[in-house]
Design an enzyme around this catalytic site. Structure first.
Site, mmCIF file in Angstrom:
data_model
loop_
_atom_site.group_PDB
_atom_site.id
_atom_site.type_symbol
_atom_site.label_atom_id
_atom_site.label_comp_id
_atom_site.label_asym_id
_atom_site.label_seq_id
_atom_site.Cartn_x
_atom_site.Cartn_y
_atom_site.Cartn_z
ATOM 1 N N GLU C 60 1.045 5.619 12.131
ATOM 2 C CA GLU C 60 2.431 6.109 12.173
ATOM 3 C C GLU C 60 2.597 7.496 11.566
ATOM 4 O O GLU C 60 3.495 8.241 11.962
ATOM 5 C CB GLU C 60 3.370 5.110 11.498
ATOM 6 C CG GLU C 60 3.759 3.912 12.370
ATOM 7 C CD GLU C 60 2.705 2.812 12.407
ATOM 8 O OE1 GLU C 60 1.694 2.927 11.680
ATOM 9 O OE2 GLU C 60 2.885 1.832 13.167
ATOM 10 N N HIS C 129 10.127 -6.960 9.786
ATOM 11 C CA HIS C 129 10.348 -6.524 11.177
ATOM 12 C C HIS C 129 11.834 -6.527 11.526
ATOM 13 O O HIS C 129 12.190 -6.749 12.685
ATOM 14 C CB HIS C 129 9.612 -7.454 12.159
ATOM 15 C CG HIS C 129 8.176 -7.103 12.389
ATOM 16 N ND1 HIS C 129 7.256 -7.018 11.370
ATOM 17 C CD2 HIS C 129 7.485 -6.804 13.525
ATOM 18 C CE1 HIS C 129 6.069 -6.712 11.882
ATOM 19 N NE2 HIS C 129 6.185 -6.570 13.169
HETATM 20 C C1 LIG Z 1 2.003 -0.506 10.711
HETATM 21 C C2 LIG Z 1 2.209 -1.318 11.932
HETATM 22 N N1 LIG Z 1 2.235 -0.728 13.133
HETATM 23 C C3 LIG Z 1 2.392 -1.451 14.249
HETATM 24 C C4 LIG Z 1 2.532 -2.806 14.193
HETATM 25 C C5 LIG Z 1 2.702 -3.644 15.448
HETATM 26 N N2 LIG Z 1 1.469 -4.425 15.662
HETATM 27 C C6 LIG Z 1 1.351 -5.696 15.246
HETATM 28 S S1 LIG Z 1 -0.185 -6.306 15.498
HETATM 29 C C7 LIG Z 1 -0.707 -4.867 16.180
HETATM 30 C C8 LIG Z 1 -2.114 -4.742 16.645
HETATM 31 C C9 LIG Z 1 -3.070 -4.964 15.532
HETATM 32 O O1 LIG Z 1 -4.376 -4.796 15.977
HETATM 33 P P1 LIG Z 1 -5.573 -5.303 15.087
HETATM 34 O O2 LIG Z 1 -5.442 -4.708 13.729
HETATM 35 O O3 LIG Z 1 -6.819 -5.023 15.821
HETATM 36 O O4 LIG Z 1 -5.344 -6.861 14.921
HETATM 37 P P2 LIG Z 1 -5.341 -7.972 16.072
HETATM 38 O O5 LIG Z 1 -3.934 -8.059 16.575
HETATM 39 O O6 LIG Z 1 -6.304 -7.549 17.111
HETATM 40 O O7 LIG Z 1 -5.738 -9.223 15.394
HETATM 41 C C10 LIG Z 1 0.314 -3.935 16.208
HETATM 42 C C11 LIG Z 1 0.200 -2.562 16.746
HETATM 43 C C12 LIG Z 1 2.548 -3.393 12.914
HETATM 44 N N3 LIG Z 1 2.755 -4.704 12.759
HETATM 45 N N4 LIG Z 1 2.367 -2.632 11.810
#
Ligand SMILES: Cc1ncc(C[n+]2csc(CCOP(=O)(O)OP(=O)(O)O)c2C)c(N)n1
Ligand SMILES: Cc1ncc(C[n+]2csc(CCOP(=O)(O)OP(=O)(O)O)c2C)c(N)n1
Ligand SMILES: [Mg+2]
Ligand SMILES: [Mg+2]
Lengths: 326, 330, 326, 330
Positions: C60, C129
């Site tokens: 971000e 959220h």
């Molecule tokens: C700081 C932040 N940015 C965006 C999000 C929205 N978001 C939730 S899960 C996710 C993907 C996370 O990817 P990863 O860390 O690889 O975990 P996975 O979902 O694959 O287990 C996103 C972008 C968030 N929760 N927090």
């Protein structure tokens, strides 16, 4: 009664907590050998060693975040964010983590973390080293917010912040570090959430924080010469807010000025005005006047800088405006 | 689950068949739990945002089995498996998903904020990367007090792109705290594939440890035994005072990012193949030669357990609305 | 007149800008193939390709920061922060960089960046959220702040934000995406800084933003049945603020309620109340009532969640309270 | 300074003696400028927070000499050298330090916010790491529009510990934008030595590039020729579409962190030795065999130039106080 500078008063509270309590430690950028960018922590490394007086990398997210983790494990960390402008970097940890763990866990966790920081205009620091951001944190349930304006308050409130089981953001003002004030012989804890009436008066209440407490006291002296009797109240704790003391004062004087160094728009004065107009509506003889900085990033050149932030004469003018009303 | 002591007795670093069977059971419990979550979501019973970790059960089970009860974890938005593996009973998790007072966060947290401090779960986090710095601080506290405990952060490949990841890894290594950073690398961040979010090839993400001089341990995240042994090694390293470890586990997300995700962005054949070849439960079942009958028995028990959890949850107590204010301040 | 959902209206403005202007591009997490977590950008990848519709890593700070850099070089980037809770991560870039470059450079630089984000309660998203953080940004000189409540406003204001040469934070409310509303045939830009009077009335003015505009309109209908005539004003742009329209309305009705979903303490309603009590002091027949969320991180369980955030009945109660005053 | 074209003519990648003499002159100008800043600060004439880069002149000069005018830079709190080297006349910088309308930021910025967009200086930044993501965005704009320009971020070793550094490096590499990340590694962050802020040995900080698969180029930051050639190589790499470069320059801060810093934290003997052996101007002077007479002549001219800058600044116009509001909005 002994005298201490505001700087010494903060140091005194830190030293006493470190001395008496193994769970206390401090960390932040350049707080060890150098004693902090404002020389507040000078001498603490020598007395307590590098395990409990920790220099950190330039990592404001991790500084606050690791403080949170240690606090949850029963420590009482006091972290320093060198300039409050850099709180912008740790907002996520402060707002989404520190403030919310307790509620999100259904009360399983508490976060007894203190975040000390300082800011303010003076010395032409420019737009990125001078902001007053306390109002943001007043909008965050789960945090406590303190802004100390005198040595005695700084010492007693910092102590209470350290021993409060909630995350507390503790604001210091750069230009106050050298002011001297009487303090009690022994550190006297000052409860969070209690305002202080600095000066009694009957015509106008000025509710001021930080540097503006001093400017307001000066304005009050001036006003006195015109026969205007000014009461000056410092909330000291911005969250929770001692509405009672403030509202009672305004009910007595029927007029109110709020004063802080932060820009007026969206500042803490807005919250004060909203509370006061609601609780003391029938008592008010004039609209509440707000004093704050001009709405601009702080310019560097001293003339513009000093014009932009409020001083005693701005408070005095506001006092006169409110008194001039019918 | 076996304690660290029992495990140590069961042959040092070796993994007995009994223990593997225990892992199998727990992984299947996680799977059945999450399938039930999907099912109850479709039935309209579950509020909130839900993320299941179907396909990633081996990382949760393998890591947590290697931890002591007094070790702590920070979990992620994909939290059910971590919570179960760290020792919270499924009915308390299910009750949380239903927003009940009996839930592990008393109904305040929901799926993305499962806490259970008693068993060392410091909470799941809905902010990607949000739990990492806290783990550094917990580990610091352990180190300062001379406690033989580790603090563990789970996070995904997507999280390695956050500034918080960098600052936390860096600080942990600088201060050589007993922390384990468990990277559950499933190659996706929501709809964004590795190629669109990672400059490194997905398999090379472990290289990030070198930027801090941090110890890297890698294991196949679909092989629970490998995960378990790698975690034991990481824990040993950390407890020996040698500093933190990046534990890189390659894993596979065999469902959508969130429950209800139509996965328009994903190649359907590839996903199908992954489901057939990468399922850690199938793989372990084959290795243990768990036959149909045996499987049915276990499965029946676990399905019943999950069903009971749902009943428990549904019979739970709704918090009083005004209790929204109850835990704001200590 | 055609009807669009709020979601389609936002998309329409994005699509038109992308179509007509090569300097426009959009970036954010999962905005491409998936079309964004709220399906707002669906279809844009297909039409404009991955160079101008860019998925980003979860970064971000860099999303906002690279938007700033591109904007300074003459692009008009529109970045999406998936949930406004994550603005906490980009505060440094927004507040210290985007908002200040122009002043710090003595006017050499401007930053025509738009930051779209969304938030709000509903669907039990939990404490991390669901925040409504618009008040913070109103306290930051150099930014503009928009909060759109209808499809027509969303489309026309987003267009103006994109073509404004200042960094603009554009708030959308999650639960409004599916509402439908009439829009003009062609996109009509709506100037930033102009409030909208949604409903005229003579007894009370409700100044509401976001979701609370709709709740307030509902409350107004109810109040009507009791013979209370309610005017509903939506500032739409929070910074700069159309004080004139708001104050004139209150001068007419002599009573005022502010309403937003954010927690009351330190919220935008405080600024409104402070401005209004000052400008309309002699006109006000009752204290300004503020409606906002209870002061707590948002609890998950639907009963607590819905209790904590305000609805039409809370606005109605506030209307009744203010009318009940002398 | 010579343009890229002139330099190319002067023998491709080679550095002519004439060019080296030009570097010498510019580095000495920076030195004399900053000594004057220290002097005027002590005289109480200069407001604000001031940081000089005495000892680090070769990085500013070497890097900027390799850039074209249309390339852009983001600078740091230690900004005077960068600004001079990128082409802003010293009198406009001095006027800025005095807070005058004639200053390069019209008196709004001060030492930590020197801007000069016309010569490609997008501004110094008082937030450590604050300028990096903007450079990624600038480079992205160049790439999207097919412009042959690079965007350059200066930053220190301390800045490599910020989350912003990580996110910026990562994004730049992912999108292969023409950015150059210039790490001026002086081994200190204020009073904090490398050992207290970097988990890696200070000389190995370049390893951070590998976490992103980014091209690393290293050079001795006290050798202006090496810096210049390394920057040319980095620029070529970036302009060829091969992606960003981490340009790691080991350098030495031969004064306090800020003007007025008593450096209680620093070993005095070590500092003395560094001043004697690591001064980039002395080193270059020796190499070019610049004799006392020649030095005196050059020095006299530069000293006069700096003196004139002070006179210019002092005679400048104070902004009207109420103009504090002038540039808030476009
Ligand atoms: C700081 C932040 N940015 C965006 C999000 C929205 N978001 C939730 S899960 C996710 C993907 C996370 O990817 P990863 O860390 O690889 O975990 P996975 O979902 O694959 O287990 C996103 C972008 C968030 N929760 N927090
Ligand atoms: C985010 C942030 N944190 C802290 C500071 C205070 N500060 C100013 S310069 C500095 C040290 C920077 O070290 P480095 O990046 O190595 O640059 P150097 O000063 O050595 O040139 C610090 C901590 C700051 N300006 N910004
Ligand atoms: Mg992933
Ligand atoms: Mg340095």
């Amino acid at each position: 009664m002994p005298e201490l500078t505001y700087r010494e008063a903060v140091r005194d509270a830190l030293g006493k907590a470190l001395r008496e309590d193994d769970s206390v430690f401090i960390m932040g950028e350049d707080i060890a050998e150098m004693g902090g960018s404002m020389a507040v922590t000078q001498g603490l490394l020598d007395e307590f060693g590098p395990t409990r007086v920790r220099n950190t990398p330039i990592s404001e997210m991790a500084i606050v975040g690791s403080g949170i983790g240690a606090a949850i494990q029963g420590m009482r960390p006091i972290v320093e964010i060198m300039y409050e402008d850099f709180l912008t970097i740790s907002m996520e940890q402060l707002v989404n983590q520190a403030a919310k763990h307790r509620t999100m866990s259904g009360g399983q966790i508490s976060v007894p973390l203190t975040i000390r920081t300082q800011g303010g205009a003076g010395w032409s620091p420019g737009a990125q080293h001078a902001q007053q951001l306390e109002a943001w944190f007043v909008h965050v349930p789960g945090l406590k917010v303190v802004f100390a304006s005198t040595p005695e308050d700084a010492r007693g409130l910092l102590w209470s912040a350290i021993y409060d089981d909630n995350p507390t953001v503790f604001f210091e003002h750069r230009t106050l570090y050298s002011i001297k004030g009487e303090v009690s012989d022994e550190l006297q804890p000052i409860p969070l959430g209690k305002a202080r009436i600095h000066r009694e008066g009957s015509d106008v209440t000025v509710v001021a924080t930080g540097r503006l407490v001093h400017e307001s006291l000066q304005a009050a002296e001036e006003a006195e010469k015109d026969g205007i009797s000014v009461e000056v109240v410092d909330p000291r704790t911005l969250l929770p807010l001692d509405e009672q003391t403030i509202v009672e004062s305004v009910k007595k004087t029927a007029r109110c000025v709020t004063a802080h160094e932060a820009v007026t728009r969206g500042g803490f004065g807005a919250e004060l005005a909203a509370v006061i107009q609601h609780a003391a509506f029938d008592w008010l003889d004039a609209p509440i006047e707000r004093v704050g900085a001009a709405f601009a990033p702080l310019a560097f050149a001293p003339g513009m800088e000093q014009w932009a932030v409020p001083h005693a004469d701005d408070v005095l003018e506001a006092i006169r405006r409110t008194v001039a009303r019918g | 689950m076996a304690t660290v002591e029992e495990r140590a007795e069961s042959g040092g670093r070796g993994v007995s068949e009994a223990m593997l069977r225990g892992f199998f059971r727990e992984m299947l419990l996680i799977r059945r739990f999450e399938e039930k979550v999907e099912d109850r979501f479709r039935a309209g019973e579950l509020p909130g945002f839900l993320h299941v970790a179907i396909g990633q059960e081996a990382t949760a089970t393998g890591v947590c089995a290697a931890l002591a009860r007094e070790d702590v974890i920070a979990s992620t938005h994909r939290a059910h498996g971590h919570a179960i593996a760290k020792g919270t009973p499924v009915e308390r998790i299910m009750a949380e998903l239903y927003g009940k007072v009996e839930g592990c966060s008393k109904g305040y947290g929901g799926s993305m904020h499962l806490y259970d401090v008693e068993v060392g779960n410091l909470g799941a986090n809905a902010v990607v990367g949000g739990g990492l710095p806290g783990i550094v601080g917990a580990a610091l506290a352990f180190k300062m007090r001379g406690e033989k405990r580790v603090a563990v952060a789970f996070f995904g490949d997507g999280a390695t792109n956050t500034g918080t990841f960098h600052e936390s890894m860096n600080l942990a290594q600088l201060w050589t705290v007993p922390a384990i950073f468990v990277l559950e690398n499933n190659g996706w961040a929501e709809s964004t594939p590795a190629s669109q979010q990672l400059p490194l090839p997905v398999e090379e993400l472990g290289k990030r440890a070198a930027a801090y001089g941090m110890k890297l341990i890698e294991a196949d995240g679909q092989d629970v035994e490998a995960v378990y042994l790698a975690t034991l090694a990481a824990r040993e390293h950390a407890l020996a005072g040698k500093g933190p470890v990046l534990l890189h586990l390659r894993t596979h997300r065999l469902t959508g990012h969130f429950v209800g995700d139509p996965q328009v962005y994903r190649d359907k054949d590839e996903l199908k193949e992954e489901r057939e070849t990468k399922d850690p439960i199938r793989l372990l079942g084959a290795r243990l030669e768990i036959g149909e009958d045996e499987f049915s028995t276990i499965d029946g028990e676990l399905t019943a357990e999950v069903e009971a959890a749902v009943e428990f949850a549904k019979a739970g107590t709704d918090p009083k609305p005004e209790d929204a204010l109850k835990y704001v301040y200590a």
